[in-house]
Enzyme design. Structure first.
Site, PDB file in Angstrom:
ATOM      1  N   GLY A 129       0.777  -1.249   0.000  1.00  0.00           N
ATOM      2  CA  GLY A 129       0.000   0.000   0.000  1.00  0.00           C
ATOM      3  C   GLY A 129       0.802   1.289   0.000  1.00  0.00           C
ATOM      4  O   GLY A 129       0.315   2.325  -0.442  1.00  0.00           O
TER       5      GLY A 129
ATOM      6  N   GLU B   4       4.055   3.932   6.232  1.00  0.00           N
ATOM      7  CA  GLU B   4       2.832   3.124   6.166  1.00  0.00           C
ATOM      8  C   GLU B   4       1.766   3.908   5.396  1.00  0.00           C
ATOM      9  O   GLU B   4       1.741   5.140   5.445  1.00  0.00           O
ATOM     10  CB  GLU B   4       2.398   2.833   7.620  1.00  0.00           C
ATOM     11  CG  GLU B   4       1.039   2.227   7.839  1.00  0.00           C
ATOM     12  CD  GLU B   4       0.912   0.773   7.427  1.00  0.00           C
ATOM     13  OE1 GLU B   4       1.212   0.470   6.258  1.00  0.00           O
ATOM     14  OE2 GLU B   4       0.464  -0.036   8.254  1.00  0.00           O
ATOM     15  N   ASP B   5       0.902   3.199   4.667  1.00  0.00           N
ATOM     16  CA  ASP B   5      -0.169   3.897   3.957  1.00  0.00           C
ATOM     17  C   ASP B   5      -1.265   4.353   4.922  1.00  0.00           C
ATOM     18  O   ASP B   5      -1.588   5.526   4.996  1.00  0.00           O
ATOM     19  CB  ASP B   5      -0.739   3.042   2.816  1.00  0.00           C
ATOM     20  CG  ASP B   5      -1.221   1.666   3.273  1.00  0.00           C
ATOM     21  OD1 ASP B   5      -0.984   1.276   4.448  1.00  0.00           O
ATOM     22  OD2 ASP B   5      -1.854   0.955   2.475  1.00  0.00           O
TER      23      ASP B   5
ATOM     24  N   ASP C  26      -4.787   1.737  10.790  1.00  0.00           N
ATOM     25  CA  ASP C  26      -6.201   1.451  11.028  1.00  0.00           C
ATOM     26  C   ASP C  26      -6.326   0.899  12.463  1.00  0.00           C
ATOM     27  O   ASP C  26      -6.348   1.662  13.415  1.00  0.00           O
ATOM     28  CB  ASP C  26      -6.645   0.457   9.947  1.00  0.00           C
ATOM     29  CG  ASP C  26      -8.125   0.176   9.945  1.00  0.00           C
ATOM     30  OD1 ASP C  26      -8.899   1.037  10.346  1.00  0.00           O
ATOM     31  OD2 ASP C  26      -8.524  -0.940   9.543  1.00  0.00           O
TER      32      ASP C  26
ATOM     33  N   PHE D 239     -13.717   2.986   4.344  1.00  0.00           N
ATOM     34  CA  PHE D 239     -12.784   2.159   3.578  1.00  0.00           C
ATOM     35  C   PHE D 239     -12.347   2.959   2.364  1.00  0.00           C
ATOM     36  O   PHE D 239     -13.174   3.393   1.564  1.00  0.00           O
ATOM     37  CB  PHE D 239     -13.415   0.825   3.174  1.00  0.00           C
ATOM     38  CG  PHE D 239     -12.372  -0.173   2.769  1.00  0.00           C
ATOM     39  CD1 PHE D 239     -11.687  -0.910   3.725  1.00  0.00           C
ATOM     40  CD2 PHE D 239     -12.034  -0.339   1.426  1.00  0.00           C
ATOM     41  CE1 PHE D 239     -10.693  -1.810   3.359  1.00  0.00           C
ATOM     42  CE2 PHE D 239     -11.037  -1.235   1.055  1.00  0.00           C
ATOM     43  CZ  PHE D 239     -10.373  -1.974   2.018  1.00  0.00           C
ATOM     44  N   VAL D 240     -11.045   3.183   2.239  1.00  0.00           N
ATOM     45  CA  VAL D 240     -10.543   4.054   1.177  1.00  0.00           C
ATOM     46  C   VAL D 240      -9.657   3.290   0.188  1.00  0.00           C
ATOM     47  O   VAL D 240      -9.109   2.225   0.521  1.00  0.00           O
ATOM     48  CB  VAL D 240      -9.767   5.257   1.770  1.00  0.00           C
ATOM     49  CG1 VAL D 240     -10.683   6.154   2.578  1.00  0.00           C
ATOM     50  CG2 VAL D 240      -8.580   4.793   2.600  1.00  0.00           C
TER      51      VAL D 240
ATOM     52  N   ARG E 118      -5.484   0.750  -6.938  1.00  0.00           N
ATOM     53  CA  ARG E 118      -4.224   1.319  -6.421  1.00  0.00           C
ATOM     54  C   ARG E 118      -3.747   2.466  -7.299  1.00  0.00           C
ATOM     55  O   ARG E 118      -3.010   3.324  -6.856  1.00  0.00           O
ATOM     56  CB  ARG E 118      -3.113   0.255  -6.414  1.00  0.00           C
ATOM     57  CG  ARG E 118      -3.287  -0.826  -5.370  1.00  0.00           C
ATOM     58  CD  ARG E 118      -1.997  -1.638  -5.299  1.00  0.00           C
ATOM     59  NE  ARG E 118      -2.182  -2.931  -4.665  1.00  0.00           N
ATOM     60  CZ  ARG E 118      -2.108  -3.151  -3.354  1.00  0.00           C
ATOM     61  NH1 ARG E 118      -1.874  -2.166  -2.534  1.00  0.00           N
ATOM     62  NH2 ARG E 118      -2.269  -4.369  -2.878  1.00  0.00           N
TER      63      ARG E 118
HETATM   64  P1  IMP Z   1      -4.013  -2.189  10.600  1.00  0.00           P
HETATM   65  O1  IMP Z   1      -3.092  -3.305  10.953  1.00  0.00           O
HETATM   66  O2  IMP Z   1      -5.455  -2.512  10.971  1.00  0.00           O
HETATM   67  O3  IMP Z   1      -3.585  -0.851  11.127  1.00  0.00           O
HETATM   68  O4  IMP Z   1      -4.084  -2.134   9.042  1.00  0.00           O
HETATM   69  C1  IMP Z   1      -3.123  -1.580   8.285  1.00  0.00           C
HETATM   70  C2  IMP Z   1      -3.210  -2.046   6.837  1.00  0.00           C
HETATM   71  O5  IMP Z   1      -4.543  -2.434   6.469  1.00  0.00           O
HETATM   72  C3  IMP Z   1      -2.878  -0.892   5.929  1.00  0.00           C
HETATM   73  O6  IMP Z   1      -1.500  -0.869   5.678  1.00  0.00           O
HETATM   74  C4  IMP Z   1      -3.674  -1.212   4.706  1.00  0.00           C
HETATM   75  O7  IMP Z   1      -2.947  -2.073   3.859  1.00  0.00           O
HETATM   76  C5  IMP Z   1      -4.889  -1.949   5.206  1.00  0.00           C
HETATM   77  N1  IMP Z   1      -6.020  -1.016   5.326  1.00  0.00           N
HETATM   78  C6  IMP Z   1      -6.480  -0.399   6.424  1.00  0.00           C
HETATM   79  N2  IMP Z   1      -7.511   0.408   6.147  1.00  0.00           N
HETATM   80  C7  IMP Z   1      -7.712   0.301   4.817  1.00  0.00           C
HETATM   81  C8  IMP Z   1      -8.624   0.937   3.893  1.00  0.00           C
HETATM   82  O8  IMP Z   1      -9.467   1.778   4.246  1.00  0.00           O
HETATM   83  N3  IMP Z   1      -8.488   0.578   2.590  1.00  0.00           N
HETATM   84  C9  IMP Z   1      -7.571  -0.325   2.156  1.00  0.00           C
HETATM   85  N4  IMP Z   1      -6.692  -0.919   2.963  1.00  0.00           N
HETATM   86  C10 IMP Z   1      -6.760  -0.607   4.286  1.00  0.00           C
END
Ligand code: IMP
Length: 180
Positions: free
Chosen positions: A46, A101-102, A105, A154-155, A167
């Protein structure tokens, strides 16, 4: 392939992203002024567009490396179990490391990666996230630099996918499901 039809509502324009990255790059340059040891680590997949734009704005000597973690697969929910699919190529002992990081979440991905990289005795370890969804946080973590705080949506776009699609959008958009 996603199961249901959806449309994408624009949330953050390409122009706003570029302007914010320019601002952030100045802050990062100030923080790392004088360092010869910066390694910028992108979390695949991402962050690939974000890291490409960010390092081109940085007037610093940088090395670039990548880690790939397991993703959501085709779902919209975090599995909470993070696996390393591809590790760094280089040694980060005594290096200044900036993890890119993208989206943060739940925070489990970043927390897991920081734990892993922190055990390799870097000189310091900091983080930058393009997007932050603080309302979704489960792990006690916050990136040192954040591009934009966004609501619980969700983006996609600017490197970020839904089931491997979208992407390549130049902006960040919000996924909205439609009935037909
Ligand atoms: P976390 O471990 O829940 O913080 O998730 C992090 C990863 O989940 C990010 O690096 C993204 O790859 C993916 N992610 C989280 N939110 C989104 C979203 O809204 N769209 C797409 N991918 C997401």
């Amino acid at each position: 392939m996603p199961q249901q039809k959806y449309v994408i509502d624009k949330l953050i324009s390409a122009k706003s992203i570029a302007a914010r990255i320019e601002e952030l790059s100045h802050e990062i340059e100030r923080e790392y002024a004088g360092t010869q040891k910066l390694v910028v680590v992108g979390l695949l997949r991402g962050s690939f567009i974000f890291i490409a734009d960010l390092v081109r704005e940085l007037d610093l000597p940088v090395e670039v490396d990548f880690v790939e973690t397991s993703s959501y697969g085709n779902s919209m929910e975090s599995s909470r179990e993070v696996r390393i699919l591809k590790d760094l190529r280089g040694d980060i002992e005594r290096r200044d490391v900036l993890v890119v990081e993208d989206i943060v979440d739940t925070g489990h991905t970043l927390s897991h990666v920081l734990h892993l990289l922190g055990s390799r005795r870097p000189h310091n370890l900091r983080t930058i996230a393009l997007l932050d969804k603080p309302s979704r946080r489960e792990a006690d973590i916050r990136a040192d630099w954040i591009g934009f705080e966004i609501p619980d949506a969700f983006v996609v776009g600017y490197g970020i996918d839904y089931a491997q699609r979208d992407r390549n959008l130049p902006y960040i958009g919000k996924v909205r499901f439609t009935d037909d």
